[in-house]
Design an enzyme around this catalytic site. Structure first.
Site, PDB file in Angstrom:
ATOM      1  N   ASP A  28       0.853  -1.198   0.000  1.00 50.40           N
ATOM      2  CA  ASP A  28       0.000   0.000   0.000  1.00 50.40           C
ATOM      3  C   ASP A  28       0.888   1.248   0.000  1.00 50.40           C
ATOM      4  OD1 ASP A  28      -1.758   2.072   0.669  1.00 50.40           O
ATOM      5  OD2 ASP A  28      -1.945   1.444   2.760  1.00 50.40           O
ATOM      6  N   ASN A  30      -0.181   4.479  -0.643  1.00 44.94           N
ATOM      7  CA  ASN A  30      -0.793   5.767  -0.281  1.00 44.94           C
ATOM      8  C   ASN A  30      -1.442   5.770   1.100  1.00 44.94           C
ATOM      9  OD1 ASN A  30      -3.044   4.263  -0.725  1.00 44.94           O
ATOM     10  ND2 ASN A  30      -3.898   5.545  -2.358  1.00 44.94           N
ATOM     11  N   ASP A  32      -3.890   3.991   2.480  1.00 48.12           N
ATOM     12  CA  ASP A  32      -5.328   3.793   2.695  1.00 48.12           C
ATOM     13  C   ASP A  32      -5.666   2.369   3.159  1.00 48.12           C
ATOM     14  OD1 ASP A  32      -4.980   2.316   0.413  1.00 48.12           O
ATOM     15  OD2 ASP A  32      -6.484   3.372  -0.788  1.00 48.12           O
ATOM     16  N   ASP A  36      -1.787  -1.177  -3.974  1.00 48.38           N
ATOM     17  CA  ASP A  36      -2.011  -0.384  -5.183  1.00 48.38           C
ATOM     18  C   ASP A  36      -0.859  -0.549  -6.176  1.00 48.38           C
ATOM     19  OD1 ASP A  36      -0.026   1.260  -3.965  1.00 48.38           O
ATOM     20  OD2 ASP A  36      -1.607   2.276  -2.823  1.00 48.38           O
ATOM     21  N   ASP A 214      -9.835 -15.345 -16.478  1.00 47.63           N
ATOM     22  CA  ASP A 214     -10.705 -15.755 -15.382  1.00 47.63           C
ATOM     23  C   ASP A 214     -11.839 -16.643 -15.902  1.00 47.63           C
ATOM     24  OD1 ASP A 214     -11.412 -15.208 -12.500  1.00 47.63           O
ATOM     25  OD2 ASP A 214     -13.284 -14.554 -13.436  1.00 47.63           O
ATOM     26  N   GLU A 274      -7.642 -19.997 -16.522  1.00 53.05           N
ATOM     27  CA  GLU A 274      -8.109 -20.469 -15.220  1.00 53.05           C
ATOM     28  C   GLU A 274      -9.319 -21.347 -15.514  1.00 53.05           C
ATOM     29  OE1 GLU A 274     -10.313 -19.583 -11.086  1.00 53.05           O
ATOM     30  OE2 GLU A 274     -10.985 -18.793 -13.004  1.00 53.05           O
TER      31      GLU A 274
HETATM   32  C1  NOJ Z   1     -12.130 -16.932 -10.315  1.00 52.34           C
HETATM   33  C2  NOJ Z   1     -11.359 -15.966  -9.475  1.00 52.34           C
HETATM   34  O1  NOJ Z   1     -10.087 -16.483  -9.212  1.00 52.34           O
HETATM   35  C3  NOJ Z   1     -12.180 -15.742  -8.237  1.00 52.34           C
HETATM   36  O2  NOJ Z   1     -11.469 -15.024  -7.257  1.00 52.34           O
HETATM   37  C4  NOJ Z   1     -13.450 -15.036  -8.622  1.00 52.34           C
HETATM   38  O3  NOJ Z   1     -14.285 -14.928  -7.494  1.00 52.34           O
HETATM   39  C5  NOJ Z   1     -14.209 -15.818  -9.711  1.00 52.34           C
HETATM   40  N1  NOJ Z   1     -13.357 -16.295 -10.737  1.00 52.34           N
HETATM   41  C6  NOJ Z   1     -15.250 -14.949 -10.350  1.00 52.34           C
HETATM   42  O4  NOJ Z   1     -14.639 -14.001 -11.178  1.00 52.34           O
END
Ligand code: NOJ
Length: 559
Positions: A28, A30, A32, A36, A214, A274
């Site tokens: 972090d 800044n 908060d 970041d 993702d 993924e």
């Molecule tokens: C897989 C991601 O790694 C996870 O963190 C996320 O909640 C789900 N996809 C939905 O995007």
């Protein structure tokens, strides 16, 4: 066996070690209490010294942070809490100046409900082009009061949410495989397909080396959105092939298109999937010659700390990926699963469902020493296998799962959506400890007055024990072990991509050789004698003379 190419002739992603940065919890700058972009930039020298080849940054886009960035409101802008586009561009450049590649996270399955398209869809009428970018359907039942099908959300509860139409009446339902605030895009819609080409190009133009995709197995849904025939609440993502919203054939056409876009840029741009699909032969389909480069080996990650199981997962993956000429991508940790220090000790099976509270095991039985020993041995196993590897921030510190987050501080949408039966994934996402002193949340934050429990997720009291500062320069620390392992990996032409052969060493041992008389032995049982006249290159714990103790791995040069 595949012939071994010199390292400089191999494509970088065939054996890169990629470090996953969970941006909110890394550093972090800044004050908060949230990590970041500038925080990452300030730690590039640390990453360089660690010896990783690439970083993957979890979503840094504008987002209401319901799912901490996996709910994207604007795919082409940086979340103000994390910084600016100019800072992101500077980070990409400076990462490259350090000789490190940079991957960004791409979230194509869904957007945030605050995305302008979804807001337009809510205001538009049923059947409109605005609604067609998502999955809006009429409900079942006399008055449409029942969801369109029986799909359930990964986080708990139904996967459908009913909306209030412009005239104030209850109307259509929209699909959200994850949180209610994460509506699924309709990938049959050309607007969606074209939009993501623009998103890819936006970041490729800024110099990123690739993308972590993702839910890469999720965008295309079975035609007609049929009911799940056999609902199995335990299997979730790993039983992908039985779910009409996972691993549909149509998803591969998208990757063939994206691959053309990636290849149209200079350098070896890549994408890693993924995809929680199993068995390995299904993963291989994502890595065909005209599709993606890597796919996380979640079967390996999901294995318990047992030699037979790990060996089976290794063999299956190598065999299936050989068919398509792709490297395997080993991984033991990420921001979705209980940390390996805990998993390997408690015998937990990881997987998309592994974060349920009851599966996190009994904290009273948790033995940190044994878990750490196993996680360290696991790291040397993983880093000696053929292919690439993904390391999650804090793994190099042997950070355990944080089990003491008070319920009123839990933030994962799983917690609420499971009606408070699943504590969710916050325990592996707690901000990193950089300093032993609690000031600035153990050095996580530039604001020294920030207390450990004032970071966005509270840090455990003992977090300072794992701090980078404490481990730096200590020959026995996990950080030093990772640095040494990654340095050896760079030197040894036989590591990374290339062949391996199993060595017969008994049921409780995994042993294999790599070119150059390199060998890795991992012992899961009583102490064993190591091969005579071998040179010890690295071990995950002290050896007992010429003996390899239990839960220990060693890298050797065979005579
Ligand atoms: C897989 C991601 O790694 C996870 O963190 C996320 O909640 C789900 N996809 C939905 O995007």
């Amino acid at each position: 066996m595949t012939p071994l190419k010199p390292r400089n002739e191999r494509l970088w992603w065939r054996d890169a070690v990629t470090y996953q940065i969970y941006i909110r919890s890394f550093a972090d700058s800044n004050g908060d209490g949230k990590g970041d972009v500038e925080g990452i930039r300030s730690r590039l020298p640390y990453l360089k010294e660690l010896g990783i080849d690439a970083i993957w940054i979890t979503p840094w886009y504008t987002s209401p942070q319901i799912d901490h960035g996996y709910d994207v409101a604007d795919f082409m802008a940086i979340e103000p809490d994390y910084g600016t586009l100019a800072e992101a561009e500077r980070l990409i450049k400076e990462t490259h100046d350090h000789g490190i590649k940079l991957l960004v996270d791409l979230v194509p399955n869904h957007s945030s409900s605050l995305h302008k398209w979804f807001q337009e869809a809510l205001k538009a009428a049923p059947g409109s082009p605005e609604r067609a970018r998502y999955h809006f359907l009429d409900g079942k039942g006399e008055n449409g009061e029942l969801p369109p099908n029986n799909w359930t959300s990964i986080f708990g509860g139904p996967a459908w949410q009913r909306v209030v139409e412009a005239d104030g009446t209850l109307g259509q339902w929209y699909l959200h495989i994850f949180a209610v605030e994460q509506p699924d895009f309709n990938w049959d819609n050309p607007d969606v397909r074209n939009y993501f080409i623009d998103v890819l190009k936006f970041w490729l133009d800024r110099g990123v080396d690739g993308f972590r995709i993702d839910v890469a197995h999720g965008m295309v849904k079975a035609p007609g959105l049929p009911d799940i025939v056999e609902a199995d609440p335990d299997s979730e993502m790993l039983a992908a092939e039985t779910r009409p919203f996972w691993d549909q054939d149509g998803v591969h056409e998208i990757y063939r298109h994206w691959r053309k876009v990636l290849d149209s840029y200079p350098g070896d741009r890549m994408a890693v999937a993924e995809a929680w699909v199993s068995p390995a032969s299904r993963i291989a389909r994502y890595l065909r010659h005209d599709e993606l480069a890597n796919s996380f080996n979640f079967d390996f990650l999901s294995s318990p700390w047992k030699p037979a199981s790990l060996k089976e997962m290794i063999d299956r993956s190598l065999e299936a990926l050989k068919e398509v000429g792709a490297p395997s991508s080993w991984v033991f940790n990420n921001h979705d699963v209980v940390r390996s220090v805990d998993r390997f000790d408690l015998g937990l099976i990881a997987g998309a469902g592994s974060t349920t509270f009851d599966r996190q095991g009994d904290p009273a039985k948790f033995n940190l020493k044994r878990g750490t020993l196993r996680a360290r041995a696991g790291a040397l196993l993983m880093l000696a296998l053929p292919g690439g590897a993904y390391v999650y921030q804090g793994e190099e510190l042997a950070l355990p799962e944080a089990r003491d987050i008070p319920e009123d501080r839990l933030t994962d949408p799983r917690w609420a959506m499971s009606e408070h039966t699943d504590r969710g994934r916050d325990g592996c996402r707690v901000p990193l400890p950089w300093k032993r002193d609690p000031a600035g949340a153990f050095g996580f934050s530039s604001r020294l007055t920030l207390k450990p429990d004032e970071a966005w997720l509270p840090q455990s009291e003992n977090w300072g024990d794992f701090a980078v500062e404490r481990q730096d320069g200590d020959p026995a620390s996990t950080l030093t072990m990772y640095r040494n392992a990654l340095a050896i990996r760079h030197e040894e032409a036989g590591l990374g991509d290339g062949p391996m052969s199993w060595i017969e060493a008994g049921d409780h041992v995994l042993a294999f050789s790599r070119p150059g008389n390199f060998a890795c032995y991992v012992n899961f049982g009583h102490a064993i004698e190591l091969p005579a006249h071998s040179e010890i290159l690295l071990s995950s714990a002290p050896l007992h003379g010429s003996k390899l103790p239990t839960d220990t791995a060693v890298w050797l040069r065979l005579p």
